[in-house]
Design an enzyme around this catalytic site. Sequence first.
Site, PDB file in Angstrom:
ATOM      1  N   PRO A   9      -0.914 -12.950  -1.085  1.00 30.82           N
ATOM      2  CA  PRO A   9      -1.555 -13.878  -2.006  1.00 30.82           C
ATOM      3  C   PRO A   9      -0.958 -13.893  -3.411  1.00 30.82           C
ATOM      4  O   PRO A   9      -0.625 -12.847  -3.964  1.00 30.82           O
ATOM      5  CB  PRO A   9      -3.014 -13.397  -2.042  1.00 30.82           C
ATOM      6  CG  PRO A   9      -3.005 -12.038  -1.456  1.00 30.82           C
ATOM      7  CD  PRO A   9      -1.847 -11.981  -0.514  1.00 30.82           C
ATOM      8  N   ASN A  10      -0.862 -15.098  -3.923  1.00 29.49           N
ATOM      9  CA  ASN A  10      -0.419 -15.403  -5.290  1.00 29.49           C
ATOM     10  C   ASN A  10       1.086 -15.287  -5.492  1.00 29.49           C
ATOM     11  O   ASN A  10       1.593 -15.653  -6.556  1.00 29.49           O
ATOM     12  CB  ASN A  10      -1.167 -14.559  -6.342  1.00 29.49           C
ATOM     13  CG  ASN A  10      -2.648 -14.867  -6.346  1.00 29.49           C
ATOM     14  OD1 ASN A  10      -3.020 -16.026  -6.443  1.00 29.49           O
ATOM     15  ND2 ASN A  10      -3.489 -13.861  -6.194  1.00 29.49           N
ATOM     16  N   ARG A  17       3.985 -17.946 -13.523  1.00 28.40           N
ATOM     17  CA  ARG A  17       3.014 -17.207 -14.341  1.00 28.40           C
ATOM     18  C   ARG A  17       3.494 -15.758 -14.468  1.00 28.40           C
ATOM     19  O   ARG A  17       4.249 -15.282 -13.631  1.00 28.40           O
ATOM     20  CB  ARG A  17       1.644 -17.166 -13.652  1.00 28.40           C
ATOM     21  CG  ARG A  17       0.985 -18.494 -13.404  1.00 28.40           C
ATOM     22  CD  ARG A  17      -0.109 -18.743 -14.449  1.00 28.40           C
ATOM     23  NE  ARG A  17      -0.938 -19.877 -14.084  1.00 28.40           N
ATOM     24  CZ  ARG A  17      -0.587 -21.141 -14.268  1.00 28.40           C
ATOM     25  NH1 ARG A  17       0.571 -21.437 -14.792  1.00 28.40           N
ATOM     26  NH2 ARG A  17      -1.411 -22.120 -13.913  1.00 28.40           N
ATOM     27  N   TYR A  22       6.513 -10.206 -13.186  1.00 24.17           N
ATOM     28  CA  TYR A  22       7.113 -10.609 -11.904  1.00 24.17           C
ATOM     29  C   TYR A  22       8.421 -11.387 -12.043  1.00 24.17           C
ATOM     30  O   TYR A  22       9.004 -11.781 -11.035  1.00 24.17           O
ATOM     31  CB  TYR A  22       6.088 -11.420 -11.093  1.00 24.17           C
ATOM     32  CG  TYR A  22       4.842 -10.622 -10.779  1.00 24.17           C
ATOM     33  CD1 TYR A  22       4.916  -9.498  -9.966  1.00 24.17           C
ATOM     34  CD2 TYR A  22       3.599 -10.961 -11.303  1.00 24.17           C
ATOM     35  CE1 TYR A  22       3.789  -8.739  -9.677  1.00 24.17           C
ATOM     36  CE2 TYR A  22       2.462 -10.222 -11.021  1.00 24.17           C
ATOM     37  CZ  TYR A  22       2.568  -9.111 -10.215  1.00 24.17           C
ATOM     38  OH  TYR A  22       1.452  -8.363  -9.927  1.00 24.17           O
ATOM     39  N   ASN A  73       5.328  -7.791   1.703  1.00 19.64           N
ATOM     40  CA  ASN A  73       4.697  -7.536   0.414  1.00 19.64           C
ATOM     41  C   ASN A  73       3.275  -8.097   0.543  1.00 19.64           C
ATOM     42  O   ASN A  73       3.066  -9.307   0.378  1.00 19.64           O
ATOM     43  CB  ASN A  73       5.446  -8.222  -0.720  1.00 19.64           C
ATOM     44  CG  ASN A  73       4.818  -7.931  -2.063  1.00 19.64           C
ATOM     45  OD1 ASN A  73       3.687  -7.423  -2.141  1.00 19.64           O
ATOM     46  ND2 ASN A  73       5.518  -8.256  -3.137  1.00 19.64           N
ATOM     47  N   ALA A  76      -2.029  -8.246  -3.317  1.00 18.68           N
ATOM     48  CA  ALA A  76      -3.307  -7.560  -3.590  1.00 18.68           C
ATOM     49  C   ALA A  76      -3.916  -6.951  -2.324  1.00 18.68           C
ATOM     50  O   ALA A  76      -4.651  -5.950  -2.406  1.00 18.68           O
ATOM     51  CB  ALA A  76      -4.283  -8.533  -4.232  1.00 18.68           C
ATOM     52  N   GLU A  97       7.420  -1.927   3.528  1.00 16.69           N
ATOM     53  CA  GLU A  97       6.532  -2.459   2.479  1.00 16.69           C
ATOM     54  C   GLU A  97       7.336  -2.606   1.186  1.00 16.69           C
ATOM     55  O   GLU A  97       8.068  -1.688   0.815  1.00 16.69           O
ATOM     56  CB  GLU A  97       5.380  -1.459   2.278  1.00 16.69           C
ATOM     57  CG  GLU A  97       4.418  -1.807   1.168  1.00 16.69           C
ATOM     58  CD  GLU A  97       3.381  -0.682   0.959  1.00 16.69           C
ATOM     59  OE1 GLU A  97       3.464   0.372   1.636  1.00 16.69           O
ATOM     60  OE2 GLU A  97       2.515  -0.865   0.090  1.00 16.69           O
ATOM     61  N   HIS A  99       7.188  -3.926  -2.999  1.00 14.57           N
ATOM     62  CA  HIS A  99       6.480  -4.426  -4.188  1.00 14.57           C
ATOM     63  C   HIS A  99       7.484  -4.744  -5.271  1.00 14.57           C
ATOM     64  O   HIS A  99       8.375  -3.934  -5.548  1.00 14.57           O
ATOM     65  CB  HIS A  99       5.455  -3.394  -4.688  1.00 14.57           C
ATOM     66  CG  HIS A  99       4.410  -3.140  -3.667  1.00 14.57           C
ATOM     67  ND1 HIS A  99       3.440  -4.063  -3.382  1.00 14.57           N
ATOM     68  CD2 HIS A  99       4.227  -2.116  -2.815  1.00 14.57           C
ATOM     69  CE1 HIS A  99       2.689  -3.613  -2.403  1.00 14.57           C
ATOM     70  NE2 HIS A  99       3.149  -2.437  -2.033  1.00 14.57           N
ATOM     71  N   SER A 101       6.860  -5.076  -8.477  1.00 14.03           N
ATOM     72  CA  SER A 101       6.596  -4.245  -9.657  1.00 14.03           C
ATOM     73  C   SER A 101       6.461  -2.774  -9.243  1.00 14.03           C
ATOM     74  O   SER A 101       6.314  -2.468  -8.064  1.00 14.03           O
ATOM     75  CB  SER A 101       5.322  -4.726 -10.346  1.00 14.03           C
ATOM     76  OG  SER A 101       4.206  -4.545  -9.491  1.00 14.03           O
ATOM     77  N   ARG A 106       1.197   1.114 -13.033  1.00 18.25           N
ATOM     78  CA  ARG A 106       0.323   0.047 -13.524  1.00 18.25           C
ATOM     79  C   ARG A 106      -1.117   0.582 -13.461  1.00 18.25           C
ATOM     80  O   ARG A 106      -1.337   1.763 -13.694  1.00 18.25           O
ATOM     81  CB  ARG A 106       0.531  -1.219 -12.679  1.00 18.25           C
ATOM     82  CG  ARG A 106       1.972  -1.775 -12.812  1.00 18.25           C
ATOM     83  CD  ARG A 106       2.170  -3.046 -12.017  1.00 18.25           C
ATOM     84  NE  ARG A 106       1.274  -4.111 -12.495  1.00 18.25           N
ATOM     85  CZ  ARG A 106       1.110  -5.261 -11.847  1.00 18.25           C
ATOM     86  NH1 ARG A 106       1.778  -5.505 -10.725  1.00 18.25           N
ATOM     87  NH2 ARG A 106       0.282  -6.179 -12.319  1.00 18.25           N
TER      88      ARG A 106
END
Length: 145
Positions: A9-10, A17, A22, A73, A76, A97, A99, A101, A106
């Site tokens: 998602p996103n 954004r 990112y 990935n 969330a 997997e 990511h 970032s 974080r």
Amino acid sequence: MKILIINGPNLNLLGLREPGIYGNNTLADLEKLIAETCREKQIQVECFQSNHEGAIVDKIQAAYGQFDGIVINPAAYTHTSVAILDALKAVSLPAVEVHLSDVDHREEFRRHSFVSSACIATIKGKHFAGYLEAIDLLEKHLAQK
Ligand code: CA2
């Protein structure tokens, strides 16, 4: 060798954004980079992105017998989804997997991944290069089998 790339998602908002976290490049840029890299390596690849947990579960289930490995990935859902973990375990395809970032540096809640235990490796904080590293890892893993 045929691999499936799944983005959660996103990630369709990449480049549009939060460039500070990112980056400026879009999901289309990422998918183009992956397609070019796989073409050079003579790997067949399909890229899939969804904002919906069930759609990701369906895609992982459908990968059984169709793909040799998965790069995922889960975004969330990394931190919440037992359903994606169970799907990865159920199909038992080698999965890496990724990511973009560095999730370890974080917010605290990003440090835990439900899906890690179903993956042969986790790559964090390397932006787009992390996906290419994941493809390399899968290629080496499958060559050993
Ligand atoms: O670092 C990653 O790749 C993440 O999987 C990205 C997820 C986040 O929830 C994970 O903790 C770490 C978020 C993806 C959201 O992507 C966006 C892209 C551009 C603009 C806004 C969100």
